[in-house]
Design an enzyme around this catalytic site. Structure first.
Site, short mmCIF file in Angstrom:
data_model
loop_
_atom_site.label_atom_id
_atom_site.label_comp_id
_atom_site.label_asym_id
_atom_site.label_seq_id
_atom_site.Cartn_x
_atom_site.Cartn_y
_atom_site.Cartn_z
N HIS A 61 0.74 -1.07 -0.07
CA HIS A 61 -0.04 -0.02 0.10
C HIS A 61 1.09 1.34 -0.06
O HIS A 61 1.92 1.30 0.36
CB HIS A 61 -0.90 0.08 1.23
CG HIS A 61 -0.26 0.16 2.50
ND1 HIS A 61 0.56 -0.66 3.02
CD2 HIS A 61 0.04 1.30 3.40
CE1 HIS A 61 1.21 -0.32 4.27
NE2 HIS A 61 0.85 1.09 4.23
N ASP A 63 0.54 5.32 1.85
CA ASP A 63 0.06 6.01 2.79
C ASP A 63 -0.90 7.26 2.26
O ASP A 63 -0.35 8.08 1.58
CB ASP A 63 1.09 6.35 4.08
CG ASP A 63 1.58 5.27 4.62
OD1 ASP A 63 1.09 4.21 4.77
OD2 ASP A 63 2.73 5.44 5.23
N HIS A 117 4.72 0.12 -0.05
CA HIS A 117 5.57 -0.55 1.03
C HIS A 117 4.69 -1.86 1.59
O HIS A 117 3.51 -1.66 1.36
CB HIS A 117 6.18 0.25 2.37
CG HIS A 117 4.95 1.04 2.74
ND1 HIS A 117 4.71 1.93 1.97
CD2 HIS A 117 4.38 1.02 4.19
CE1 HIS A 117 3.82 3.04 3.10
NE2 HIS A 117 3.62 2.15 4.07
N ARG A 127 6.10 -8.95 16.00
CA ARG A 127 6.60 -7.65 15.70
C ARG A 127 5.64 -6.59 16.00
O ARG A 127 4.43 -6.78 15.86
CB ARG A 127 6.88 -7.57 14.06
CG ARG A 127 7.46 -6.37 13.48
CD ARG A 127 7.79 -6.36 12.11
NE ARG A 127 8.29 -5.39 11.78
CZ ARG A 127 7.58 -4.45 11.01
NH1 ARG A 127 6.19 -4.27 11.08
NH2 ARG A 127 8.20 -3.14 10.70
O1 LIG Z 1 4.73 -1.92 10.48
C1 LIG Z 1 5.33 -1.12 9.83
O2 LIG Z 1 6.59 -1.15 9.45
C2 LIG Z 1 4.58 -0.52 8.58
C3 LIG Z 1 3.20 -0.11 8.88
C4 LIG Z 1 2.71 0.77 7.90
O3 LIG Z 1 2.99 0.78 6.61
C5 LIG Z 1 1.43 1.53 8.23
O4 LIG Z 1 0.77 1.49 9.43
O5 LIG Z 1 0.78 2.22 7.09
FE LIG Z 2 2.03 2.28 5.52
#
Ligand SMILES: O=C(O)CCC(=O)C(=O)O
Ligand SMILES: [Fe+2]
Length: 184
Positions: A61, A63, A117, A127
């Protein structure tokens, strides 16, 4: 967590201002248009997954904000697209990850890119990550900087509604291509 939020907020404004200046735009745009009730903090928890090759922690996705400040723990799993390849973002306890979001890409007329990402799962280890999202008010208008704008003007409200509608109808976010000038 409150301390993280307020420091991430201050950093996000600072970075946005510097990036705006570099692109020749008014740097006080963010102070004038971003508000606390649309900016948010997301705490992500990724439980261990026995089939990491089959299940994403987070789907690919971009952001839907101006700028994201991300802190990830030592487990790893975050990847971003570079030259059509997925690259792992190595955990570094002393570093924050800064992501450009869709709104900054449009506002800078593609000078800055909202990078795709995703998060891969880990078979044995849990994690955590924490992300701060710098967003404008729903009525703020995202206006391309150029005389030859790649995107039409749109409000943050319109952008969010379009994303929600696409996810509901198509099952995925279309995002910025919906707002390209040649499409309307
Ligand atoms: O957990 C991560 O490293 C990425 C989180 C992410 O991309 C998001 O919350 O939009
Ligand atoms: Fe993200």
């Amino acid at each position: 967590m409150e301390k993280f939020a307020s420091e991430a907020e201050a950093l996000a404004y600072k970075l946005a201002e510097v990036l705006a200046e570099k692109s020749g735009r008014r740097s006080n745009f963010f102070k004038e248009n971003c508000v606390r009730n649309t900016c948010y903090l997301r705490m992500n928890r990724y439980p261990p997954c026995p089939k990491p090759s089959e299940v994403y922690g987070l789907m690919p996705h971009t952001d839907s904000d101006f700028l994201t400040i991300l802190y990830q723990d030592q487990v790893g799993g975050l990847q971003l697209i570079k030259d059509n390849k997925w690259i792992a973002v190595k955990p570094n306890p002393r570093a924050l990850i800064i992501n450009i979001g869709d709104l900054f890409q449009a506002w800078s007329n593609d000078m800055y890119k909202s990078v795709e990402h995703r998060v891969m799962t880990n078979p044995t280890v849990e994690r955590f990550s924490t992300a701060y999202f710098l967003c404008p008010s729903y009525d703020a208008v995202i206006e391309c900087s150029s005389e030859c704008p790649a995107y039409r003007n749109f409000s943050f409200r319109e952008f969010r509604q379009q994303v929600q509608e696409d996810v509901k109808k198509l099952g995925f976010k279309v995002g910025l291509p919906r707002f390209l000038n040649h499409l309307y």
